[in-house]
Design a protein around this motif. Structure first.
Motif, short mmCIF file in Angstrom:
data_model
loop_
_atom_site.label_atom_id
_atom_site.label_comp_id
_atom_site.label_asym_id
_atom_site.label_seq_id
_atom_site.Cartn_x
_atom_site.Cartn_y
_atom_site.Cartn_z
N CYS A 153 -78.71 -4.24 -2.05
CA CYS A 153 -78.86 -5.51 -1.33
C CYS A 153 -77.63 -6.40 -1.46
O CYS A 153 -77.43 -7.32 -0.66
N CYS A 156 -74.98 -7.73 1.17
CA CYS A 156 -75.31 -8.81 2.10
C CYS A 156 -76.01 -10.00 1.45
O CYS A 156 -76.20 -11.03 2.10
N HIS A 157 -76.43 -9.86 0.21
CA HIS A 157 -77.14 -10.97 -0.45
C HIS A 157 -76.52 -11.31 -1.82
O HIS A 157 -77.07 -12.14 -2.54
N TYR A 173 -76.50 -16.27 11.54
CA TYR A 173 -77.31 -17.14 10.67
C TYR A 173 -76.45 -18.27 10.12
O TYR A 173 -76.08 -18.27 8.94
C1 HEC Z 1 -76.52 -5.09 5.86
C2 HEC Z 1 -76.84 -6.37 5.32
C3 HEC Z 1 -78.13 -6.49 4.52
C4 HEC Z 1 -78.50 -5.77 3.43
C5 HEC Z 1 -77.73 -4.63 2.75
C6 HEC Z 1 -79.76 -6.31 3.01
N1 HEC Z 1 -80.13 -7.34 3.82
FE1 HEC Z 1 -81.77 -8.53 3.59
N2 HEC Z 1 -81.31 -9.49 5.30
C7 HEC Z 1 -80.22 -9.21 6.09
C8 HEC Z 1 -80.36 -9.92 7.34
C9 HEC Z 1 -79.39 -9.90 8.51
C10 HEC Z 1 -81.58 -10.63 7.26
C11 HEC Z 1 -82.23 -11.51 8.32
C12 HEC Z 1 -83.27 -10.66 9.07
C13 HEC Z 1 -84.04 -11.43 10.10
O1 HEC Z 1 -83.42 -12.06 10.96
O2 HEC Z 1 -85.28 -11.39 10.04
C14 HEC Z 1 -82.14 -10.32 5.97
C15 HEC Z 1 -83.34 -10.85 5.53
C16 HEC Z 1 -83.94 -10.51 4.34
C17 HEC Z 1 -85.21 -11.05 3.90
C18 HEC Z 1 -86.13 -12.00 4.66
C19 HEC Z 1 -86.06 -13.41 4.18
C20 HEC Z 1 -84.91 -14.19 4.77
O3 HEC Z 1 -84.08 -14.65 3.95
O4 HEC Z 1 -84.81 -14.35 6.00
C21 HEC Z 1 -85.46 -10.46 2.69
C22 HEC Z 1 -86.67 -10.72 1.80
C23 HEC Z 1 -84.37 -9.56 2.41
N3 HEC Z 1 -83.45 -9.64 3.43
C24 HEC Z 1 -84.30 -8.76 1.31
C25 HEC Z 1 -83.35 -7.75 1.15
C26 HEC Z 1 -83.39 -6.78 0.07
C27 HEC Z 1 -84.42 -6.75 -1.03
C28 HEC Z 1 -82.34 -5.93 0.28
C29 HEC Z 1 -81.99 -4.71 -0.53
C30 HEC Z 1 -83.03 -3.70 -0.67
C31 HEC Z 1 -81.64 -6.39 1.46
N4 HEC Z 1 -82.28 -7.49 1.97
C32 HEC Z 1 -80.48 -5.83 1.95
C33 HEC Z 1 -79.16 -8.40 5.77
C34 HEC Z 1 -79.16 -7.48 4.76
#
Ligand code: HEC
Length: 198
Positions: A153, A156-157, A173
């Protein structure tokens, strides 16, 4: 003002009670909805994980941002329609404002975050909670399960993002607050909400 504050503390107290009550509920025979909620949460998370993994492998993280943006809401909408429940993701620090929690979800997630920060790294199941809330139609049954940050994760986070990812995320965003996480911390929660008339 005082009334509002009192109402909020009452709700928070209730949510903490629900959290504590979970182990007892889990073994009861009349809570098939809890099992259905758990299955929906499993399904949502495994589909998202599969799509994310595939997108990262095929197009890299920038392409995967677009996949998260389009596919996460689609998968949640499909599961919601077929289950007759509202299935989705939420978080305290949000990327997509459409995923904003209500007061109860926020309070329970604060409990999850505290639980995770004091848990041993080897702790297994992510914390979950069942609770109720009122809608105009009556009492809704609700389920929340913690989503824990994993190494994958962080692209991106995490605390440090590649410049092209920063750009891609900022484009879609502009109010993003979902960076700076570390492995093991609470990233958000799966939420399942059963309408009162079911
Ligand atoms: C490639 C980039 C990327 C990765 C890697 C990624 N995310 Fe995200 N994540 C995003 C994006 C873009 C969104 C917004 C999605 C939407 O518009 O609903 C998001 C949204 C979320 C949300 C919804 C809540 C919010 O903040 O809008 C959660 C919970 C989340 N991610 C958890 C995770 C977790 C846990 C992992 C690893 C297993 C992960 N993400 C990996 C890009 C990423």
């Amino acid at each position: 003002m005082t009334a509002t504050r009192t109402a909020r503390s009452a709700r928070i107290l209730f949510s903490l009670c629900a959290l504590l009550a979970l182990p007892a509920y889990g073994g009861e025979p009349d809570v098939a909805w809890v099992e259905r909620s758990r299955a929906l949460a499993d399904q949502l998370m495994s589909e998202l994980k599969a799509e994310l993994g595939q997108a990262m492998q095929q197009g890299g993280p920038v392409a995967a941002v677009a996949v998260c943006k389009s596919r996460a809401p689609q998968i949640a909408a499909r599961l919601s329609a077929s289950a007759g429940a509202d299935v989705g993701r939420t978080a305290i620090r949000l990327r997509n404002p459409a995923n904003a929690p209500d007061d109860l979800e926020r309070a329970i997630m604060q409990g999850f975050a505290a639980e995770l920060s004091s848990a041993s790294p080897a702790a297994t199941a992510p914390p979950e909670a069942i609770f109720e809330s009122r809608s105009a139609q009556g009492t809704e049954r609700r389920y929340l399960r913690a989503i824990v940050t994993q190494p994958v994760c962080l692209a991106c986070h995490g605390a440090t993002l590649a410049p092209e990812i920063v750009t891609a995320i900022a484009r879609d965003y502009p109010q993003d607050a979902a960076t700076g996480f570390e492995t093991g911390q609470l990233r958000g929660a799966v939420t399942v909400r059963w309408p009162a008339n079911r």
